[in-house]
Design an enzyme around this catalytic site. Structure first.
Site, PDB file in Angstrom:
ATOM      1  CG  ASN A 135      -2.036   1.013   1.095  1.00 52.23           C
ATOM      2  OD1 ASN A 135      -2.388   1.431  -0.013  1.00 52.23           O
ATOM      3  ND2 ASN A 135      -2.553   1.449   2.220  1.00 52.23           N
ATOM      4  CG  HIS A 168       2.851   6.348   1.639  1.00 53.27           C
ATOM      5  ND1 HIS A 168       4.088   6.799   2.037  1.00 53.27           N
ATOM      6  CD2 HIS A 168       2.369   5.623   2.681  1.00 53.27           C
ATOM      7  CE1 HIS A 168       4.328   6.388   3.267  1.00 53.27           C
ATOM      8  NE2 HIS A 168       3.309   5.643   3.682  1.00 53.27           N
ATOM      9  CG  HIS A 174       6.143   2.809   1.635  1.00 59.33           C
ATOM     10  ND1 HIS A 174       4.803   3.105   1.617  1.00 59.33           N
ATOM     11  CD2 HIS A 174       6.356   2.113   2.782  1.00 59.33           C
ATOM     12  CE1 HIS A 174       4.224   2.613   2.696  1.00 59.33           C
ATOM     13  NE2 HIS A 174       5.142   2.014   3.421  1.00 59.33           N
ATOM     14  CD  GLN A 204       4.344  -5.486  11.531  1.00 53.69           C
ATOM     15  OE1 GLN A 204       5.243  -6.170  11.089  1.00 53.69           O
ATOM     16  NE2 GLN A 204       4.325  -4.167  11.373  1.00 53.69           N
ATOM     17  CD  GLN A 211       8.995  -0.614  11.783  1.00 56.30           C
ATOM     18  OE1 GLN A 211       8.036  -1.314  12.048  1.00 56.30           O
ATOM     19  NE2 GLN A 211       9.143  -0.035  10.597  1.00 56.30           N
ATOM     20  CB  SER A 245       0.766   7.239   7.517  1.00 54.27           C
ATOM     21  OG  SER A 245       0.165   6.069   8.027  1.00 54.27           O
TER      22      SER A 245
HETATM   23  O1  PAF Z   1       7.120  -0.583   8.743  1.00 50.20           O
HETATM   24  C1  PAF Z   1       6.566  -1.566   8.219  1.00 50.20           C
HETATM   25  O2  PAF Z   1       5.963  -1.459   7.151  1.00 50.20           O
HETATM   26  C2  PAF Z   1       6.633  -2.909   8.907  1.00 50.20           C
HETATM   27  O3  PAF Z   1       6.594  -2.775  10.292  1.00 50.20           O
HETATM   28  C3  PAF Z   1       7.842  -3.759   8.479  1.00 50.20           C
HETATM   29  C4  PAF Z   1       9.161  -3.124   8.883  1.00 50.20           C
HETATM   30  C5  PAF Z   1       7.819  -3.963   6.968  1.00 50.20           C
HETATM   31  C6  PAF Z   1       7.769  -5.132   9.144  1.00 50.20           C
HETATM   32  O4  PAF Z   1       6.595  -5.807   8.822  1.00 50.20           O
END
Ligand code: PAF
Length: 281
Positions: free
Chosen positions: A28, A30, A33, A57, A150, A182
């Site tokens: 998904n 944007h 990324h 997660q 993270q 996001s």
């Molecule tokens: O930030 C994310 O999109 C996720 O937490 C990751 C690092 C790909 C792990 O699933």
């Protein structure tokens, strides 16, 4: 760009390649990324991106099932951003049996902030990232600063496990009005989207107040006032706080007096959507 769905095929595609630059994602995509992919592409290495929505997660009430799966569109965007290989395994490929071996990140770093409100989140993230690192074996992995904790957790994991890779952070990409990009912004109604930049503004205001705070009590008062100001605008903050950048502990009086580099972090719900953001100062 090649799209690969299995570990075996990825391993044979990477055999003999120089160490790759890796951008793990849940898809998904944007511009945030894509900026990470473009950053990876400047490193002079083959670029691998992954798309995998990692069940481990998500809490049971979270948006795992409705998390948008947009593989065809994502693949086009990745190709345009300079990605060489897209690794997009399905669940059966990444978790062919229950993933009972897990990474247990330290509570002092992983059970605070996001980890307090999303118990188990960083365990799930670290487990899939460790597994993806084992599969892709990158020389460099790029994570967004938008997910500040993270990035710090994964960098600490890589350091403590002596993983043979470098963890680098990419800048947060923002809309013109300051809202951090996001995937979850898509859940906002038009009114909420208008209000959403207030979170970034609140963090900047808190940073300014923190610079004026002489001691931790004054800082706590500034944090409480900032959270109250957001509540008055209709937000439900989980946290809005100032921390040291690396270990995310609260700064003591000496750190405040010395003007140590800090970060303001927030998570808050606007309607049904939970947004996070941060501001380094
Ligand atoms: O930030 C994310 O999109 C996720 O937490 C990751 C690092 C790909 C792990 O699933």
């Amino acid at each position: 760009m090649k799209t690969i769905h299995t570990i075996a095929e990825l391993r044979s595609a990477l055999a003999g390649q120089a160490g790759t630059a890796f951008v793990p994602t849940m898809g998904n995509l944007h511009d945030g990324h894509l900026a990470l992919v473009r950053q990876a592409a400047t490193l002079g290495r083959p670029v691998v991106a992954s798309i995998f929505v990692n069940r481990l997660q998500f809490l049971p009430h979270e948006d795992f099932d409705r998390y948008p799966r947009t593989l065809a569109r994502d693949a086009e965007l990745l190709q345009g951003a300079g990605c060489d290989i897209l690794f997009a395994p399905d669940e059966g490929e990444l978790y062919p049996e229950p993933q009972v071996f897990r990474v247990a990140p330290p509570p002092a770093l992983a059970d605070i902030l996001e980890g307090e409100f999303r118990p188990g989140f960083f365990g799930g993230v670290c487990t899939v990232v460790q597994k993806l690192f084992g599969i892709v074996q990158p020389a460099v992995a790029v994570f967004g600063r938008k997910d500040y904790q993270q990035w710090r957790v994964i960098a600490a994991m890589a350091r403590q496990f002596a993983l043979p890779l470098q963890v680098v952070a990419g800048e947060t990409v923002r809309a013109a009005d300051g809202l951090a990009l996001s995937s979850r912004n898509a859940y906002l109604s038009a009114d909420e989207r208008g209000e959403a930049p207030a979170l970034a503004a609140a963090l900047q205001a808190l940073a300014a107040a923190a610079r004026a705070a002489a001691d931790p009590d004054a800082l706590a008062a500034a944090e409480a006032a900032a959270a109250q100001a957001l509540r008055a605008r209709g937000w439900a903050p989980d946290y809005l706080t100032v921390r040291r950048r690396e270990d995310l502990l609260p700064p003591d009086a000496a750190a405040l007096a010395a003007g140590e580099p800090l970060v303001a972090l927030a998570a808050a719900r606007l309607g049904a959507t939970r947004l996070i953001d941060n501001y380094e100062f």
